[in-house]
Design a protein around this motif. Structure first.
Motif, short mmCIF file in Angstrom:
data_model
loop_
_atom_site.label_atom_id
_atom_site.label_comp_id
_atom_site.label_asym_id
_atom_site.label_seq_id
_atom_site.Cartn_x
_atom_site.Cartn_y
_atom_site.Cartn_z
N TYR A 294 0.82 -1.21 0.00
CA TYR A 294 0.00 0.00 0.00
C TYR A 294 0.86 1.26 0.00
O TYR A 294 0.46 2.30 -0.55
CB TYR A 294 -0.96 -0.02 1.18
N TYR A 295 2.05 1.16 0.57
CA TYR A 295 3.00 2.28 0.49
C TYR A 295 3.40 2.48 -0.97
O TYR A 295 3.45 3.63 -1.46
CB TYR A 295 4.22 1.99 1.35
N ASN A 296 3.68 1.39 -1.68
CA ASN A 296 4.04 1.49 -3.10
C ASN A 296 2.88 2.09 -3.91
O ASN A 296 3.09 2.90 -4.83
CB ASN A 296 4.39 0.11 -3.66
N MET A 297 1.66 1.69 -3.59
CA MET A 297 0.49 2.24 -4.27
C MET A 297 0.41 3.75 -4.03
O MET A 297 0.13 4.54 -4.95
CB MET A 297 -0.79 1.56 -3.79
N ALA A 298 0.65 4.15 -2.80
CA ALA A 298 0.59 5.57 -2.46
C ALA A 298 1.63 6.36 -3.25
O ALA A 298 1.36 7.47 -3.73
CB ALA A 298 0.81 5.75 -0.96
N ARG A 299 2.81 5.79 -3.42
CA ARG A 299 3.86 6.47 -4.20
C ARG A 299 3.42 6.64 -5.66
O ARG A 299 3.61 7.71 -6.25
CB ARG A 299 5.16 5.67 -4.15
N ALA A 300 2.85 5.59 -6.22
CA ALA A 300 2.40 5.67 -7.62
C ALA A 300 1.31 6.72 -7.78
O ALA A 300 1.32 7.52 -8.73
CB ALA A 300 1.89 4.31 -8.09
N TYR A 301 0.36 6.75 -6.84
CA TYR A 301 -0.70 7.77 -6.90
C TYR A 301 -0.12 9.18 -6.72
O TYR A 301 -0.60 10.14 -7.32
CB TYR A 301 -1.75 7.50 -5.83
N THR A 302 0.92 9.29 -5.90
CA THR A 302 1.56 10.60 -5.72
C THR A 302 2.19 11.08 -7.01
O THR A 302 2.01 12.24 -7.42
CB THR A 302 2.63 10.52 -4.62
N TYR A 313 -4.03 5.59 0.81
CA TYR A 313 -3.23 4.38 0.86
C TYR A 313 -2.07 4.47 1.86
O TYR A 313 -1.65 3.44 2.40
CB TYR A 313 -2.73 4.00 -0.54
N THR A 314 -1.57 5.66 2.13
CA THR A 314 -0.57 5.76 3.20
C THR A 314 -1.24 5.48 4.54
O THR A 314 -0.65 4.84 5.42
CB THR A 314 0.09 7.16 3.24
N GLU A 315 -2.47 5.96 4.69
CA GLU A 315 -3.20 5.70 5.94
C GLU A 315 -3.47 4.21 6.11
O GLU A 315 -3.33 3.66 7.21
CB GLU A 315 -4.52 6.48 5.95
N LEU A 316 -3.81 3.54 5.01
CA LEU A 316 -4.05 2.10 5.08
C LEU A 316 -2.75 1.37 5.41
O LEU A 316 -2.73 0.43 6.22
CB LEU A 316 -4.62 1.60 3.76
N SER A 317 -1.66 1.81 4.80
CA SER A 317 -0.36 1.20 5.07
C SER A 317 0.00 1.32 6.55
O SER A 317 0.45 0.36 7.19
CB SER A 317 0.72 1.87 4.20
N LEU A 318 -0.24 2.51 7.12
CA LEU A 318 0.10 2.74 8.52
C LEU A 318 -0.83 2.00 9.46
O LEU A 318 -0.44 1.63 10.58
CB LEU A 318 0.09 4.24 8.81
N ARG A 319 -2.06 1.78 9.06
CA ARG A 319 -2.97 0.99 9.89
C ARG A 319 -2.49 -0.45 9.97
O ARG A 319 -2.68 -1.13 10.99
CB ARG A 319 -4.38 1.05 9.32
N LEU A 320 -1.88 -0.93 8.89
CA LEU A 320 -1.37 -2.30 8.89
C LEU A 320 -0.03 -2.40 9.61
O LEU A 320 0.29 -3.43 10.20
CB LEU A 320 -1.22 -2.79 7.45
N ASP A 321 0.77 -1.32 9.52
CA ASP A 321 2.08 -1.33 10.18
C ASP A 321 2.42 0.11 10.57
O ASP A 321 2.96 0.87 9.76
CB ASP A 321 3.15 -1.89 9.24
N SER A 322 2.12 0.46 11.80
CA SER A 322 2.31 1.84 12.26
C SER A 322 3.78 2.23 12.36
O SER A 322 4.10 3.41 12.49
CB SER A 322 1.64 2.04 13.63
N SER A 323 4.68 1.24 12.30
CA SER A 323 6.12 1.54 12.43
C SER A 323 6.80 1.76 11.07
O SER A 323 8.01 1.97 11.02
CB SER A 323 6.83 0.38 13.15
N LEU A 324 6.02 1.72 9.99
CA LEU A 324 6.61 1.85 8.66
C LEU A 324 6.92 3.33 8.39
O LEU A 324 6.06 4.10 7.95
CB LEU A 324 5.64 1.29 7.61
N GLU A 325 8.16 3.71 8.64
CA GLU A 325 8.55 5.11 8.55
C GLU A 325 8.42 5.70 7.14
O GLU A 325 8.02 6.86 7.00
CB GLU A 325 9.99 5.29 9.07
N PRO A 326 8.74 4.96 6.06
CA PRO A 326 8.55 5.55 4.72
C PRO A 326 7.10 5.96 4.48
O PRO A 326 6.85 7.00 3.86
CB PRO A 326 8.98 4.41 3.78
#
Length: 363
Positions: A294-302, A313-326
């Motif tokens: 979902y982080y990769n998806m967010a980058r593509a949409y950006t 999608y960044t919010e979804l990524s962080l909901r799945l892993d709140s420690s994902l700093e990128p």
């Protein structure tokens, strides 16, 4: 139907030629031509003298996959090209699919096996009877000078393109990629055949519309519809490139958990952001709980400047892993981009719907 088709055998192996010819005769075929050198083959292909091509594993030290590519360069895209080879290595099968083969038959084969493959290849590479008749009658109207009726008739064929969210051929193409990932190669080939056949039909309909408008003296619409036909071919070229890239990933990373994610990364790096987004959405069916995806998806949409979707999608990524700093850093960046755009363009914009996730994903 099979007995009425014109067959081309592309080989310089006398034993294989004899076997293939006898099998086709056994299936009732009478128009069978042998091409053992490329000069004669090119003339036949460009003149549309064959309906189905049987390609040996090599011709004059040219690999079977390269033979298929050569055929594709000189024939209509939807010509069924069936590889007939003893080579059952996965790499060879994938190379042939990447080249555009419409079937893959292993030697030695039975008459029933070849019949089944020829039928599947031809039918999947050909519009159905209703569409074929509609195309023919539409062109007849152009030939008879009934231009307004021809435009209405061609429009019927193009309705599904105009009304669908995306070209229906792309749906078959995406099915083909999914079948490849599941190693269902026969189904993948048929899906790719259907995609090409549909695009061929749409391109021909657009060319017919162009001719009809030309007959009416409307040269602006004539050029517009010629451009639409060219766009369809450009779409097919793009799909073919994506297919080859995906197969390259499958060959080089056979243990990849999610090859669609890798495809999305490669397409994004190549600047094909919309293609990357499509690949990432397909990747979600394989690994729906992958925060990195979902982080990769967010980058593509950006990169595609769809900041609202990127934020979701960044919010979804962080909901799945709140420690994902990128993801956190990208989220902050996107918020700033949205705020900047709102200051520059204060007119309220229609927001993109939020991404929803199911209960299992939230746990």
């Amino acid at each position: 139907m099979i007995e009425d088709l014109r067959y081309g055998i592309f080989s310089n192996n006398s034993k294989h030629i004899s076997n293939d010819r006898l099998t086709l005769v056994g299936l009732g075929a009478s128009d069978i031509y042998v091409y053992s050198n490329w000069d004669n083959a090119v003339v036949a292909l460009e003149n549309g003298e064959i309906d189905v091509a049987l390609v040996d594993e090599s011709i004059h030290n040219t690999s079977g996959a390269d033979c298929v590519r050569k055929l594709r360069r000189h024939a209509v895209r939807s010509l069924p090209v069936i590889m007939v080879t003893p080579d059952q290595r996965k790499e060879s099968v994938l190379n042939s699919i990447a080249a555009g083969c419409g079937g893959y038959v292993l030697r030695p084969y039975s008459m029933e096996t070849l019949k089944r493959h020829v039928f599947a290849a031809y039918m999947s590479a050909t519009p159905d009877e209703i569409e074929q008749e509609l195309l023919k009658s539409s062109w007849d109207l152009v030939a008879n000078g009934s231009f307004d009726e021809a435009i209405d008739s061609f429009s019927e064929i193009l309705e599904e393109v105009a009304e669908a969210d995306k070209n229906p051929a792309e749906e078959y193409f995406e099915k083909g990629l999914n079948f490849l990932a599941q190693e269902k190669y026969g189904k993948a080939i048929i899906a790719f055949n259907k995609a090409i056949a549909l695009n061929e039909m749409y391109a021909e309909a657009y060319k017919g519309m162009a001719d009809a408008y030309k007959g009416k003296g409307d040269m602006s619409s004539y050029q517009d519809y010629l451009n639409k036909a060219a766009d369809i071919y450009a779409v097919q070229d793009s799909l073919d490139n994506v297919k080859e890239l995906f197969i390259e990933i499958l060959q080089n990373e056979p243990d990849a958990v999610n090859p669609f994610n890798r495809l999305g990364v490669k397409l994004r790096k190549d600047g094909d952001y919309h293609g990357a987004i499509k690949a990432y959405h397909q990747a979600c069916t394989f690994t729906p709980n992958d925060a990195n995806l979902y982080y990769n998806m967010a980058r593509a949409y950006t990169y595609a400047k769809d900041y609202e979707s990127a934020l979701n999608y960044t919010e979804l990524s962080l909901r799945l892993d709140s420690s994902l700093e990128p993801s956190r850093a990208l989220h902050t960046q996107i918020v700033k981009l949205i705020e900047k755009r709102q200051k520059e363009n204060p007119t309220p914009e229609e927001s993109t719907p939020k991404v929803t996730i199911d209960d299992e994903l939230e746990e």
